[in-house]
Write a protein that holds these residues in place. Structure first.
Motif, PDB file in Angstrom:
ATOM      1  N   LYS A  58     -35.665 -18.693   9.025  1.00 28.62           N
ATOM      2  CA  LYS A  58     -34.456 -19.217   8.241  1.00 28.62           C
ATOM      3  C   LYS A  58     -33.512 -19.863   8.929  1.00 28.62           C
ATOM      4  CE  LYS A  58     -31.001 -16.543   5.095  1.00 28.62           C
ATOM      5  NZ  LYS A  58     -30.554 -15.429   4.814  1.00 28.62           N
ATOM      6  N   ALA A  59     -33.099 -19.582  10.312  1.00 27.57           N
ATOM      7  CA  ALA A  59     -32.242 -20.307  11.013  1.00 27.57           C
ATOM      8  C   ALA A  59     -32.785 -21.723  10.897  1.00 27.57           C
ATOM      9  CB  ALA A  59     -32.012 -19.714  12.393  1.00 27.57           C
ATOM     10  N   ILE A  60     -33.957 -22.001  11.442  1.00 27.74           N
ATOM     11  CA  ILE A  60     -34.495 -23.305  11.449  1.00 27.74           C
ATOM     12  C   ILE A  60     -34.569 -24.151  10.218  1.00 27.74           C
ATOM     13  CG2 ILE A  60     -36.687 -24.835  11.986  1.00 27.74           C
ATOM     14  CD1 ILE A  60     -37.529 -22.277  13.853  1.00 27.74           C
ATOM     15  N   LEU A  61     -34.530 -23.111   8.934  1.00 28.81           N
ATOM     16  CA  LEU A  61     -34.671 -23.984   7.731  1.00 28.81           C
ATOM     17  C   LEU A  61     -33.056 -24.606   7.493  1.00 28.81           C
ATOM     18  CD1 LEU A  61     -36.546 -21.574   5.512  1.00 28.81           C
ATOM     19  CD2 LEU A  61     -37.249 -23.846   5.629  1.00 28.81           C
ATOM     20  N   HIS A  62     -32.359 -23.568   7.737  1.00 31.52           N
ATOM     21  CA  HIS A  62     -30.885 -23.800   7.802  1.00 31.52           C
ATOM     22  C   HIS A  62     -30.415 -25.247   8.329  1.00 31.52           C
ATOM     23  CE1 HIS A  62     -26.554 -23.217   7.135  1.00 31.52           C
ATOM     24  NE2 HIS A  62     -26.447 -23.452   8.332  1.00 31.52           N
ATOM     25  N   ALA A  63     -31.044 -25.194   9.951  1.00 30.41           N
ATOM     26  CA  ALA A  63     -30.689 -26.420  10.626  1.00 30.41           C
ATOM     27  C   ALA A  63     -31.288 -27.922   9.851  1.00 30.41           C
ATOM     28  CB  ALA A  63     -31.353 -26.289  11.855  1.00 30.41           C
ATOM     29  N   ALA A  64     -32.167 -27.584   9.213  1.00 29.84           N
ATOM     30  CA  ALA A  64     -32.770 -28.690   8.498  1.00 29.84           C
ATOM     31  C   ALA A  64     -32.302 -29.083   7.241  1.00 29.84           C
ATOM     32  CB  ALA A  64     -34.310 -28.552   8.283  1.00 29.84           C
ATOM     33  N   GLY A  65     -31.331 -27.977   6.528  1.00 33.50           N
ATOM     34  CA  GLY A  65     -30.599 -28.373   5.424  1.00 33.50           C
ATOM     35  C   GLY A  65     -31.359 -27.775   4.165  1.00 33.50           C
ATOM     36  N   ALA A  66     -32.184 -26.604   4.474  1.00 32.73           N
ATOM     37  CA  ALA A  66     -33.184 -26.039   3.556  1.00 32.73           C
ATOM     38  C   ALA A  66     -32.734 -24.546   3.634  1.00 32.73           C
ATOM     39  CB  ALA A  66     -34.585 -26.313   3.797  1.00 32.73           C
ATOM     40  N   THR A  67     -33.458 -23.737   2.350  1.00 35.33           N
ATOM     41  CA  THR A  67     -33.088 -22.393   2.325  1.00 35.33           C
ATOM     42  C   THR A  67     -34.713 -21.691   2.116  1.00 35.33           C
ATOM     43  OG1 THR A  67     -32.921 -22.389   0.044  1.00 35.33           O
ATOM     44  CG2 THR A  67     -30.773 -22.708   1.515  1.00 35.33           C
ATOM     45  N   LEU A  68     -34.379 -20.441   2.097  1.00 40.81           N
ATOM     46  CA  LEU A  68     -35.912 -20.006   1.857  1.00 40.81           C
ATOM     47  C   LEU A  68     -36.456 -20.231   0.328  1.00 40.81           C
ATOM     48  CD1 LEU A  68     -35.195 -16.098   3.404  1.00 40.81           C
ATOM     49  CD2 LEU A  68     -36.774 -18.139   4.082  1.00 40.81           C
ATOM     50  N   GLU A  69     -35.693 -20.463  -0.529  1.00 42.29           N
ATOM     51  CA  GLU A  69     -35.933 -20.912  -1.818  1.00 42.29           C
ATOM     52  C   GLU A  69     -36.374 -22.255  -2.045  1.00 42.29           C
ATOM     53  OE1 GLU A  69     -32.708 -19.801  -1.343  1.00 42.29           O
ATOM     54  OE2 GLU A  69     -33.146 -17.754  -1.808  1.00 42.29           O
ATOM     55  N   ASP A  70     -36.323 -23.246  -0.847  1.00 38.84           N
ATOM     56  CA  ASP A  70     -37.152 -24.355  -0.681  1.00 38.84           C
ATOM     57  C   ASP A  70     -38.311 -24.196  -0.182  1.00 38.84           C
ATOM     58  OD1 ASP A  70     -34.938 -25.925  -1.742  1.00 38.84           O
ATOM     59  OD2 ASP A  70     -33.891 -25.490   0.378  1.00 38.84           O
ATOM     60  N   VAL A  71     -38.923 -23.105   0.243  1.00 34.59           N
ATOM     61  CA  VAL A  71     -40.266 -23.026   0.817  1.00 34.59           C
ATOM     62  C   VAL A  71     -41.225 -22.949  -0.200  1.00 34.59           C
ATOM     63  CG1 VAL A  71     -41.551 -21.417   2.265  1.00 34.59           C
ATOM     64  CG2 VAL A  71     -39.005 -21.671   2.823  1.00 34.59           C
ATOM     65  N   VAL A  72     -42.380 -23.988   0.347  1.00 31.60           N
ATOM     66  CA  VAL A  72     -43.366 -23.678  -0.735  1.00 31.60           C
ATOM     67  C   VAL A  72     -44.753 -23.386  -0.370  1.00 31.60           C
ATOM     68  CG1 VAL A  72     -42.418 -25.799  -1.901  1.00 31.60           C
ATOM     69  CG2 VAL A  72     -43.923 -26.293  -0.119  1.00 31.60           C
ATOM     70  N   GLU A  73     -44.756 -22.952   1.274  1.00 35.04           N
ATOM     71  CA  GLU A  73     -46.205 -22.592   1.709  1.00 35.04           C
ATOM     72  C   GLU A  73     -45.646 -21.732   2.990  1.00 35.04           C
ATOM     73  OE1 GLU A  73     -49.147 -22.688   4.548  1.00 35.04           O
ATOM     74  OE2 GLU A  73     -47.274 -23.967   4.768  1.00 35.04           O
ATOM     75  N   VAL A  74     -46.252 -20.706   3.133  1.00 25.27           N
ATOM     76  CA  VAL A  74     -46.029 -19.915   4.289  1.00 25.27           C
ATOM     77  C   VAL A  74     -47.452 -19.624   5.158  1.00 25.27           C
ATOM     78  CG1 VAL A  74     -45.301 -17.863   5.292  1.00 25.27           C
ATOM     79  CG2 VAL A  74     -43.802 -18.668   3.363  1.00 25.27           C
ATOM     80  N   GLY A  75     -47.525 -19.784   6.372  1.00 24.20           N
ATOM     81  CA  GLY A  75     -48.886 -19.260   7.064  1.00 24.20           C
ATOM     82  C   GLY A  75     -48.628 -18.171   7.724  1.00 24.20           C
ATOM     83  N   VAL A  76     -49.160 -17.200   7.792  1.00 20.63           N
ATOM     84  CA  VAL A  76     -49.076 -15.862   8.601  1.00 20.63           C
ATOM     85  C   VAL A  76     -50.211 -15.713   9.441  1.00 20.63           C
ATOM     86  CG1 VAL A  76     -48.516 -13.518   8.635  1.00 20.63           C
ATOM     87  CG2 VAL A  76     -47.345 -14.737   6.764  1.00 20.63           C
ATOM     88  N   LEU A  77     -49.965 -15.552  10.867  1.00 19.07           N
ATOM     89  CA  LEU A  77     -50.977 -15.225  11.723  1.00 19.07           C
ATOM     90  C   LEU A  77     -50.843 -13.884  12.339  1.00 19.07           C
ATOM     91  CD1 LEU A  77     -51.195 -18.606  13.437  1.00 19.07           C
ATOM     92  CD2 LEU A  77     -52.836 -17.635  11.708  1.00 19.07           C
ATOM     93  N   LEU A  78     -51.532 -12.878  12.304  1.00 17.25           N
ATOM     94  CA  LEU A  78     -51.604 -11.683  12.660  1.00 17.25           C
ATOM     95  C   LEU A  78     -52.425 -11.429  13.870  1.00 17.25           C
ATOM     96  CD1 LEU A  78     -51.576  -9.582   9.221  1.00 17.25           C
ATOM     97  CD2 LEU A  78     -49.581  -9.932  10.663  1.00 17.25           C
TER      98      LEU A  78
END
Length: 125
Positions: A58-78
């Motif tokens: 979220k902090a990185i998104l903010h630095a890019a001028g984006a928010t979580l609402e702008d996220v279209v894809e997430v990759g999770v590695l466990l």
């Protein structure tokens, strides 16, 4: 247009960019649950590490001028597939409605103590 995104509000490395904006897309590198205030992992549970990894994204998104609402894809590695339910419980609180697409896979490289790594793509168009 390609722009490297960097913020002191999230963990980083000289080996990769925290994010890169290419046109209207922002690509965030895999991010672990490191708490910047301590420099250590946010905790030993999957929920704590997932929460911190998402806060870092979220902090990185903010630095890019984006928010979580702008996220279209997430990759999770466990690290451990048995952590899926715990990760999912925390993840759901961050994307309660109209969530982005998501994939979950096993983290291929063992990093001591790291339970999860999360990457994202956002669209600003």
């Amino acid at each position: 247009m390609r722009q490297v995104i960097s913020t002191p509000d999230a963990p980083g490395s000289p080996l990769y960019s925290q994010a890169v904006r290419a046109g209207e897309h922002v690509y965030i590198s895999g991010t672990a649950g490191i708490d910047l205030s301590t420099g250590a992992l946010a905790g030993s549970t999957i929920q704590e590490q997932t929460r911190q990894a998402l806060a870092n994204c979220k902090a990185i998104l903010h630095a890019a001028g984006a928010t979580l609402e702008d996220v279209v894809e997430v990759g999770v590695l466990l690290t451990s597939p048995t952590d899926f339910a715990g990760m999912n419980d925390e993840y759901a609180t961050w994307f309660p409605a109209a969530p982005p697409t998501r994939s979950v896979a096993k983290l291929g490289v063992e990093i001591p103590g790291v339970l999860v790594s999360i990457r994202m793509t956002a669209f600003l168009g």
